[in-house]
Design an enzyme around this catalytic site. Structure first.
Site, PDB file in Angstrom:
ATOM      1  CG  HIS A   1      -0.184   0.125   2.549  1.00  0.00           C
ATOM      2  ND1 HIS A   1       0.559  -0.916   3.072  1.00  0.00           N
ATOM      3  CD2 HIS A   1      -0.074   1.141   3.438  1.00  0.00           C
ATOM      4  CE1 HIS A   1       1.084  -0.557   4.232  1.00  0.00           C
ATOM      5  NE2 HIS A   1       0.734   0.700   4.477  1.00  0.00           N
TER       6      HIS A   1
ATOM      7  CG  ASP B   1       1.511   5.011   4.957  1.00  0.00           C
ATOM      8  OD1 ASP B   1       1.036   3.878   5.195  1.00  0.00           O
ATOM      9  OD2 ASP B   1       2.679   5.339   5.247  1.00  0.00           O
TER      10      ASP B   1
ATOM     11  CG  HIS C   1       4.998   1.109   3.116  1.00  0.00           C
ATOM     12  ND1 HIS C   1       4.360   2.210   2.609  1.00  0.00           N
ATOM     13  CD2 HIS C   1       4.474   0.906   4.345  1.00  0.00           C
ATOM     14  CE1 HIS C   1       3.480   2.656   3.488  1.00  0.00           C
ATOM     15  NE2 HIS C   1       3.510   1.872   4.555  1.00  0.00           N
TER      16      HIS C   1
ATOM     17  NE  ARG D   1       2.150   5.904   9.591  1.00  0.00           N
ATOM     18  CZ  ARG D   1       1.303   5.286   8.790  1.00  0.00           C
ATOM     19  NH1 ARG D   1       1.522   4.032   8.445  1.00  0.00           N
ATOM     20  NH2 ARG D   1       0.241   5.894   8.355  1.00  0.00           N
TER      21      ARG D   1
HETATM   22  C1  SIN Z   1       3.153   0.986   7.953  1.00  0.00           C
HETATM   23  O1  SIN Z   1       3.418   2.116   8.352  1.00  0.00           O
HETATM   24  O2  SIN Z   1       2.375   0.778   7.032  1.00  0.00           O
HETATM   25  C2  SIN Z   1       3.794  -0.209   8.644  1.00  0.00           C
HETATM   26  C3  SIN Z   1       5.272  -0.200   8.509  1.00  0.00           C
HETATM   27  C4  SIN Z   1       5.917  -1.240   9.390  1.00  0.00           C
HETATM   28  O3  SIN Z   1       5.346  -1.625  10.422  1.00  0.00           O
HETATM   29  O4  SIN Z   1       7.021  -1.664   9.058  1.00  0.00           O
END
Ligand code: SIN
Length: 281
Positions: free
Chosen positions: A99, A101, A257, A272
């Site tokens: 995806h 974000d 990612h 995050r």
């Molecule tokens: C994400 O922010 O989509 C997850 C990234 C992660 O946990 O490595």
């Protein structure tokens, strides 16, 4: 900081490790170098950073305003920070799947910045794929056809699954709250032009893109399936492992990612923050 500022590419398509920089005390000259590296490499990894949450927020704010997610709850005292905790003994479910974000926002996230705290002894890596390179490797005929298409993005599948349900009920480490944005459908071009670099990137992803404009899901599926397979080819990607105190950031305007769920017996915890973006064109 005694090491010289260096940007070390990770693969031929994207990603770089940055050393010789202290993100908690960035001069404007050092910030300009980080920003230039971000635009060039699209995924940056900064090992061994000493940051408070305010430092992480302060670094992110140098790129733009910060997002308060409409569905995923942030910290009560700092709602712009999402504590990505996966307790030992549970499967990972946040970000598991390719995806970008929040592509289901009218103005999807520009960038995401993660600060790692607790990392499993093995597993829990994150995969990235350059959507610049994915676009550039298409034939001229396919580029011309995709250039005229728009696609629907929605959170409805990702945020109404069984695992999502537990999060609304507050039974999990990461919790959700219901919002109209779960069911909303937004339209974005299938190929977007990066507002800062001017490069074109593919902009569809399997988590949130459901169909093309004016087409049914069934009609859209064959081409979407092809694009989902194409845009995550190994040659377009890199894989990063995590260490405590490592920061990683990525550009959601041109990168997809995938958080790998392969460390069930171990805890993993990262903070995050996400930078607001603009409408894809
Ligand atoms: C994400 O922010 O989509 C997850 C990234 C992660 O946990 O490595």
């Amino acid at each position: 900081m005694d090491t010289e500022f260096k940007v070390i590419p990770l693969t031929g398509s994207l990603g770089a490790k940055v050393v010789g920089v202290d993100l908690a005390n960035l001069t404007s000259d050092a910030f300009d170098k980080v920003r230039a590296a971000f635009l060039e490499h699209t995924v940056l990894v900064f090992p061994d950073q000493e940051l408070t949450l305010d430092d992480q927020i302060g670094f992110a704010r140098r790129f733009g305003t910060l997002e308060i997610h409409p569905i995923v709850n942030g910290l009560e005292e700092k709602p712009e920070v999402i504590k990505m905790l996966k307790p030992a003994g549970e499967s990972a479910s946040f970000g598991v799947g390719w995806h970008t974000d929040n592509s289901f926002f009218e103005e999807p996230s520009m960038g995401s910045i993660i600060y790692a705290q607790t990392i499993p002894p093995h597993g829990g890596d994150t995969l990235f794929a350059s959507q610049y390179v994915a676009y550039e490797r298409l034939s001229d005929g396919m580029k011309a056809m995709l250039g005229g298409l728009k696609a629907i993005h929605t959170a409805k599948d990702a945020y109404t699954s069984d695992t999502a349900q537990e999060k609304y009920e507050g039974k999990t480490a990461i919790t959700y709250r219901w919002s109209d944005s779960v069911l909303k459908e937004v339209l974005h071009p299938v190929v977007r032009t990066h507002p800062e670099t001017g490069r074109k990137a593919l902009y569809v992803n399997p988590m949130f893109t459901t169909r093309f404009e004016n087409m049914t899901e069934e009609e859209s599926q064959p081409l979407l399936e092809y694009l989902f397979k194409h845009c995550t080819r190994p040659e377009f990607g890199c894989r990063i492992g995590w260490e405590p105190k490592q920061v990683a950031m990525w550009d959601n305007r041109c990168v997809m990612h995938y958080a790998v769920d392969d460390y069930k017996e171990f805890e993993r915890m990262l903070y995050r923050v996400t930078i607001n973006g603009d409408k894809p064109v």
